[in-house]
Design an enzyme around this catalytic site. Structure first.
Site, PDB file in Angstrom:
ATOM      1  N   ASP A 160      -1.961   6.464  -3.553  1.00  0.00           N
ATOM      2  CA  ASP A 160      -0.927   5.791  -2.764  1.00  0.00           C
ATOM      3  C   ASP A 160      -0.308   4.679  -3.637  1.00  0.00           C
ATOM      4  OD1 ASP A 160      -3.077   4.007  -2.721  1.00  0.00           O
ATOM      5  OD2 ASP A 160      -2.561   3.236  -0.735  1.00  0.00           O
ATOM      6  N   SER A 174       0.816  -1.217   0.000  1.00  0.00           N
ATOM      7  CA  SER A 174       0.000   0.000   0.000  1.00  0.00           C
ATOM      8  C   SER A 174       0.853   1.272   0.000  1.00  0.00           C
ATOM      9  CB  SER A 174      -0.960  -0.059   1.187  1.00  0.00           C
ATOM     10  OG  SER A 174      -1.864   0.989   1.143  1.00  0.00           O
ATOM     11  N   ASP A 179      -0.755   1.548  -4.115  1.00  0.00           N
ATOM     12  CA  ASP A 179      -1.587   0.550  -4.810  1.00  0.00           C
ATOM     13  C   ASP A 179      -2.909   1.139  -5.306  1.00  0.00           C
ATOM     14  OD1 ASP A 179      -2.564   0.816  -2.206  1.00  0.00           O
ATOM     15  OD2 ASP A 179      -3.297  -1.246  -2.131  1.00  0.00           O
ATOM     16  N   ASP A 221      -5.599   2.286  -4.047  1.00  0.00           N
ATOM     17  CA  ASP A 221      -6.934   2.148  -3.447  1.00  0.00           C
ATOM     18  C   ASP A 221      -7.311   3.444  -2.722  1.00  0.00           C
ATOM     19  OD1 ASP A 221      -5.136   1.791  -1.357  1.00  0.00           O
ATOM     20  OD2 ASP A 221      -6.301   0.220  -0.369  1.00  0.00           O
TER      21      ASP A 221
HETATM   22 MG    MG Z   1      -3.407   1.391  -0.310  1.00  0.00          MG
END
Ligand code: MG
Length: 449
Positions: free
Chosen positions: A239, A100, A241, A243
């Site tokens: 960020d 993440s 990844d 999400d």
């Molecule tokens: Mg993330």
């Protein structure tokens, strides 16, 4: 499993890869998941841009195949695409290899349900139990799973996103992907949605050479400057990844996380779910449209669970992790960015949209407190606070103790999950009241540790 180290935090396995998230661990997680799924079904597997991803992916894949699970590899993708693909490709689970927003040397493994929702803590605990007991059920040579690759799902995802929003053409957007998993897809989506796109840190690179993958003000200096220099309408930062996302307004200012969440929540109306650390502007803006706010434990999976239970329209954490149940139960920073772009294209400047929310004095403070003292002080916190304040309207003890006062002011006293602190987070209608609440809470904590 008190004697064993917990594998999963609130957001999957996290660790320094060479120390903690090893290929042996990944193989074991693959076998554990196969066992948990009763050695049948399909798992969708993806990873972000980190250097250790393919190594871990092959190890997890081996464990799954060994356990009779069919594996669909979708390669380097944002986490929301993995969640979406798990749902659309009829997977029984999804596995995303990502750390993440954490720095380059970290990596982690996160597991997803068939509806694209993250594994709950109960599900993770079951996987941990299988892993530590080495309770693996493997299969014979003729029952080994099959392996396939799917690239087409990326296009399906992009098309589905484009069908979800309607952005007025010509909006100028700067997108900063941190060189993370959003790098390939996020700029494409915004261009196809009719935006004029300028990219920043949008070459996939696990060393994150452009900036730290956590999208906070300290890391977004380049984006803030680029928005102003190019005369853009909006800046969007993901960020590692993708999400999550946070916006930069047309003046180059990173948006207030709480106000941004309140702005989008108001748009959805009805029942909206957030976490105990979200601010007062959520309640006030939802009340204006006849909606209500439910607060749950910190962690996006907790938000997702309550969205399903309460049939909520939307959910999000102030960190910029937003869930769009009309699309998928996985937090999606690309869709969040698209929805902000849609709003700005139709309703005007972001700085003006956000300026409608009042600025209430807020204080965040942490008090050093040992692990043992943390438990002791929190045990009686609800009663201690209840006995001290006389204008309490509501008490929420789902994650720490959160008091809402008659005038809407609130305070959250919550132990840090990872560090030796008890945190006081509060917002009040006046500075005087804010300081007063802070002083009282601080004294209660200090007198009881
Ligand atoms: Mg993330």
């Amino acid at each position: 499993m008190a004697e064993n180290k917990k594998l999963f935090g609130t957001s999957g396995i996290r660790g320094l890869v060479k120390d903690e998230v090893t290929t042996e661990l990944a193989l074991g997680i693959g076998k554990s998941l196969a066992t948990y799924l009763n050695n049948e079904g399909t798992v969708v597997l993806g990873y972000d841009t980190r250097t250790t991803n393919q190594m871990l992916e092959q190890a997890i894949c081996a464990g799954l195949l060994d356990g009779g699970i069919n594996v669909i590899k979708i390669g380097m993708v944002p986490t929301p695409l993995l969640g979406y693909a798990t749902d659309k490709l009829n997977g029984d689970a999804g596995v995303m290899i990502t750390a993440s927003h954490n720095p380059s040397q970290y990596n982690g493994i996160k597991v997803w349900n068939k509806n694209g929702m993250a594994y709950t803590q109960e599900q993770e605990a079951k996987l941990e139990e299988i892993y530590y007991n080495k309770d693996f059920k493997e299969t014979e040579w003729d029952k080994i799973g099959t392996l396939s690759h799917n690239n087409e799902i990326k296009n399906t995802y992009i098309n589905d996103l484009l069908n979800t929003v309607d952005i007025k053409p010509g909006l100028k957007v700067v997108i900063d992907c941190a060189c993370g998993a959003g790098s390939e897809i996020s700029p494409i989506v915004f261009r196809k949605a009719g935006c004029e796109v300028i990219t920043l840190n949008s070459q996939a690179d696990g060393f994150f050479p452009g900036r730290n993958p956590e999208p906070n003000e300290a890391n977004l200096g380049s984006l803030m400057k680029a928005v102003v220099a190019t005369g853009a309408d909006l800046g969007i930062a993901h960020d590692g990844d993708a999400d999550r996302m946070i916006t930069v307004d047309e003046t180059g200012k990173v948006s207030d996380f709480d106000k941004l969440l309140a702005l989008i929540s108001k748009k959805f109306g009805g029942t909206v779910v957030t976490t105990v650390d979200a601010g007062l502007c959520m309640d006030e803006s939802l009340a204006e449209v006849g909606g209500k706010v439910l607060r749950t434990k910190v962690g996006d999976v907790n938000v997702a669970e309550v969205i399903i239970e309460e049939d909520a329209t939307f959910g999000g954490e102030p960190s910029g992790t937003w869930l769009h149940p009309d699309f998928c139960m996985c937090p999606d920073g690309i869709l969040s960015g698209l929805r902000m772009a849609e709003m700005v294209s139709k309703e005007g400047k972001l700085s003006e949209l956000l300026s409608k929310f009042p600025d209430y004095p807020n204080i965040r403070e942490k008090i050093v407190c040992s692990k043992e003292a943390k438990i002791k002080v929190m045990e009686n916190m609800e009663n201690l606070l209840k006995d001290t304040f006389d204008d309490i309207k509501e008490i929420n003890t789902i994650d720490g103790v959160r008091l809402t006062f008659e005038d809407g002011s609130w305070v959250l006293v919550r132990p840090s999950g990872t560090e030796d602190y008890v945190r006081i987070t509060l917002e009040a209608k006046t500075q005087e009241k804010a300081e007063n609440i802070r002083d009282i809470c601080k004294k209660i904590i200090e007198d009881n540790i």
